[in-house]
Enzyme design. Structure first.
Site, PDB file in Angstrom:
ATOM      1  N   TYR A 118     -10.410  -0.970  -0.173  1.00 12.61           N
ATOM      2  CA  TYR A 118      -9.201  -0.453  -0.805  1.00 12.61           C
ATOM      3  C   TYR A 118      -9.385   1.046  -1.088  1.00 12.61           C
ATOM      4  O   TYR A 118      -8.512   1.869  -0.774  1.00 12.61           O
ATOM      5  CB  TYR A 118      -8.925  -1.230  -2.100  1.00 12.61           C
ATOM      6  CG  TYR A 118      -7.615  -0.880  -2.767  1.00 12.61           C
ATOM      7  CD1 TYR A 118      -6.451  -1.560  -2.439  1.00 12.61           C
ATOM      8  CD2 TYR A 118      -7.546   0.125  -3.724  1.00 12.61           C
ATOM      9  CE1 TYR A 118      -5.243  -1.235  -3.051  1.00 12.61           C
ATOM     10  CE2 TYR A 118      -6.355   0.451  -4.336  1.00 12.61           C
ATOM     11  CZ  TYR A 118      -5.209  -0.234  -4.000  1.00 12.61           C
ATOM     12  OH  TYR A 118      -4.021   0.096  -4.608  1.00 12.61           O
ATOM     13  N   SER A 133      -5.369  -9.709 -12.270  1.00 12.61           N
ATOM     14  CA  SER A 133      -6.000  -8.686 -13.116  1.00 12.61           C
ATOM     15  C   SER A 133      -4.948  -7.851 -13.840  1.00 12.61           C
ATOM     16  O   SER A 133      -5.098  -7.555 -15.029  1.00 12.61           O
ATOM     17  CB  SER A 133      -6.941  -7.803 -12.302  1.00 12.61           C
ATOM     18  OG  SER A 133      -6.261  -7.220 -11.229  1.00 12.61           O
ATOM     19  N   ASP A 150       1.353  -3.448  -9.385  1.00  7.91           N
ATOM     20  CA  ASP A 150       1.089  -4.722 -10.045  1.00  7.91           C
ATOM     21  C   ASP A 150       1.538  -4.688 -11.501  1.00  7.91           C
ATOM     22  O   ASP A 150       2.142  -5.635 -12.010  1.00  7.91           O
ATOM     23  CB  ASP A 150      -0.417  -5.045  -9.994  1.00  7.91           C
ATOM     24  CG  ASP A 150      -0.965  -4.938  -8.589  1.00  7.91           C
ATOM     25  OD1 ASP A 150      -0.166  -4.960  -7.640  1.00  7.91           O
ATOM     26  OD2 ASP A 150      -2.198  -4.825  -8.441  1.00  7.91           O
ATOM     27  N   HIS A 175       0.812  -1.223   0.000  1.00 12.76           N
ATOM     28  CA  HIS A 175       0.000   0.000   0.000  1.00 12.76           C
ATOM     29  C   HIS A 175       0.845   1.273   0.000  1.00 12.76           C
ATOM     30  O   HIS A 175       0.415   2.310   0.504  1.00 12.76           O
ATOM     31  CB  HIS A 175      -0.985   0.002   1.173  1.00 12.76           C
ATOM     32  CG  HIS A 175      -2.046  -1.042   1.013  1.00 12.76           C
ATOM     33  ND1 HIS A 175      -3.243  -0.807   0.395  1.00 12.76           N
ATOM     34  CD2 HIS A 175      -2.055  -2.355   1.360  1.00 12.76           C
ATOM     35  CE1 HIS A 175      -3.960  -1.915   0.375  1.00 12.76           C
ATOM     36  NE2 HIS A 175      -3.262  -2.871   0.954  1.00 12.76           N
ATOM     37  N   THR A 176       2.034   1.172  -0.535  1.00 11.46           N
ATOM     38  CA  THR A 176       2.877   2.368  -0.659  1.00 11.46           C
ATOM     39  C   THR A 176       2.753   2.982  -2.055  1.00 11.46           C
ATOM     40  O   THR A 176       3.072   4.161  -2.230  1.00 11.46           O
ATOM     41  CB  THR A 176       4.363   2.008  -0.439  1.00 11.46           C
ATOM     42  OG1 THR A 176       4.676   0.915  -1.308  1.00 11.46           O
ATOM     43  CG2 THR A 176       4.627   1.604   0.999  1.00 11.46           C
TER      44      THR A 176
HETATM   45  C1  GLA Z   1      -3.328  -4.091  -4.910  1.00 11.27           C
HETATM   46  C2  GLA Z   1      -3.243  -2.870  -5.840  1.00 11.27           C
HETATM   47  C3  GLA Z   1      -1.797  -2.330  -5.879  1.00 11.27           C
HETATM   48  C4  GLA Z   1      -1.231  -2.122  -4.477  1.00 11.27           C
HETATM   49  C5  GLA Z   1      -1.471  -3.364  -3.610  1.00 11.27           C
HETATM   50  C6  GLA Z   1      -1.094  -3.149  -2.165  1.00 11.27           C
HETATM   51  O1  GLA Z   1      -2.618  -5.162  -5.451  1.00 11.27           O
HETATM   52  O2  GLA Z   1      -3.664  -3.214  -7.131  1.00 11.27           O
HETATM   53  O3  GLA Z   1      -1.760  -1.147  -6.635  1.00 11.27           O
HETATM   54  O4  GLA Z   1      -1.757  -0.971  -3.892  1.00 11.27           O
HETATM   55  O5  GLA Z   1      -2.827  -3.778  -3.630  1.00 11.27           O
HETATM   56  O6  GLA Z   1       0.282  -2.966  -2.044  1.00 11.27           O
END
Ligand code: GLA
Length: 367
Positions: free
Chosen positions: A207, A113, A157, A21-22
């Site tokens: 989220y 995804s 991702d 979550h950075t």
């Molecule tokens: C999901 C989101 C990413 C990221 C992670 C947490 O995978 O798609 O962008 O924020 O959570 O690190």
């Protein structure tokens, strides 16, 4: 399809060793790609019809570049989104028939995804020969999530899936958008993913809450100190952690610092230290960021007690999905077996496991 492919593209799922979550907070992370892929095979047509089939989920997406619309199948939103976003940059030369398939577990926090949209963007780039660089391509794949799925994700991702190097990790700075390869000096270890069996699909609304809470936290800090422009300017001493938004930022700050320590441990081959850092990251995600759940906490605690495990943490968006475990190579089997059988006797969900290798990012071939 019954035809030969003109283009085949593939994109791997990703794991993020640390830096949870950075990304949407302009922070740091350390992702790599895993040996699970989504592949797209595309055959150009002489007319403008588009026909796409999923070999795994069934269903068909049909139309033309202008008329194609998602169906009930959830994959079709990604594919229609990719065609729309790509089409805004480059006109497709003709219609096409395509199929796609993959083995990235979905709803697991391993970025099935992103693998899907990166595979499609890579296929379309290869087919059209369009001069789209990697950073542009990951932004286009992210736009699909934002505009067609309503998930305001960062770029973790997509960068992990596209830019990863074989056997290596990437130090990503989401503020400057720089990506540096990190050599893995660890030996005699295996990365093991344990899937809690808790699907995390419903997590997208939480989220979005986290994205908003962080923005609100930053705003409050800025009101107290107008010289602060981004989360990277914030220092822990200015935070008031009894406020939710600022507690979320405390996680981001401590996580950024852990990423830098983790890079040193990874390069130095220091599995003991890395294991400790993973445990700290999990605690911060659980307590300050509140994106874990009872099953993930149990898996992490139980893993940390196993003599073959250096450390573990939850990965991905949270509220379910997987844990990442750093395990002694010669104890991989016993670690997986004992952790999962204990999990089965306590939790109703069906867990799964796999040990993975770090592989190269997405690519494509024309024939
Ligand atoms: C999901 C989101 C990413 C990221 C992670 C947490 O995978 O798609 O962008 O924020 O959570 O690190």
């Amino acid at each position: 399809m019954g035809k030969t492919a003109d283009v085949v593209a593939w994109a791997p799922g990703r794991i993020n060793v640390i830096g949870g979550h950075t990304d949407y907070n302009g922070g740091l992370a350390l992702p790599g790609a895993i040996n699970r892929w989504i592949s797209v095979a595309l055959h150009a047509r002489s007319d403008d019809s588009i026909r796409v089939r999923s070999l795994d989920f069934g269903g068909e997406l049909t139309g033309t570049a202008e008329s194609v619309r998602p169906t009930d199948a959830s994959w079709s939103r990604f594919v229609a989104g990719c065609l729309a976003v790509f089409g805004e940059r480059v006109a497709l030369p003709s219609g096409f028939d395509a199929v796609f398939t993959g083995d990235v577990p979905d709803g697991a926090g391993l970025s099935s995804s992103a693998a899907l949209s990166v595979a499609w963007m890579t296929a379309l780039r290869e087919w059209t020969g369009a001069p789209i660089d990697d950073l542009d391509l990951v932004r286009m794949a992210q736009a699909v999530e934002h505009r067609f799925l309503g998930v305001k994700c960062g770029l973790l991702d997509q960068i992990g899936s596209l830019m990863a190097t074989p056997g290596g990790l990437l130090l990503v700075d989401f503020q400057s958008l720089t990506v540096a390869p990190v050599k893995v000096g660890l030996t005699d270890i295996r990365w093991v993913v344990l899937h809690s069996g808790v699907r995390r699909e419903l997590a997208s609304s939480s989220y979005l809450d986290r994205v908003d809470e962080c923005a609100e936290g930053l705003l409050r800090v800025q009101q107290r100190d107008p010289s602060i422009r981004t989360v990277r300017d914030v220092t822990p001493d200015v935070l008031e952690p009894d406020r939710i938004g600022e507690r979320r930022l405390r996680h981001v700050l401590s996580e950024n610092a852990r990423v830098l320590r983790a890079v040193q441990a990874v390069e130095a081959g220091d599995a003991e230290t890395l294991g400790v850092i993973l445990g700290e990251a999990h605690a911060s995600l659980r307590d300050d960021y509140e994106v874990s759940c009872a099953q993930l906490d149990w898996l992490v605690e139980s893993a940390s007690r196993h003599p073959g495990c250096y450390g573990a943490r939850m990965v991905g968006g949270g509220f379910g999905g997987c844990t990442l475990n750093l395990v002694r190579a010669d104890q991989t089997e016993s670690f997986i077996e004992s952790t999962l059988s204990a999990y089965r006797s306590r939790c109703s969900e069906t867990p799964r496991s796999f040990a993975f290798d770090l592989v190269a990012g997405a690519d494509a071939n024309s024939f």
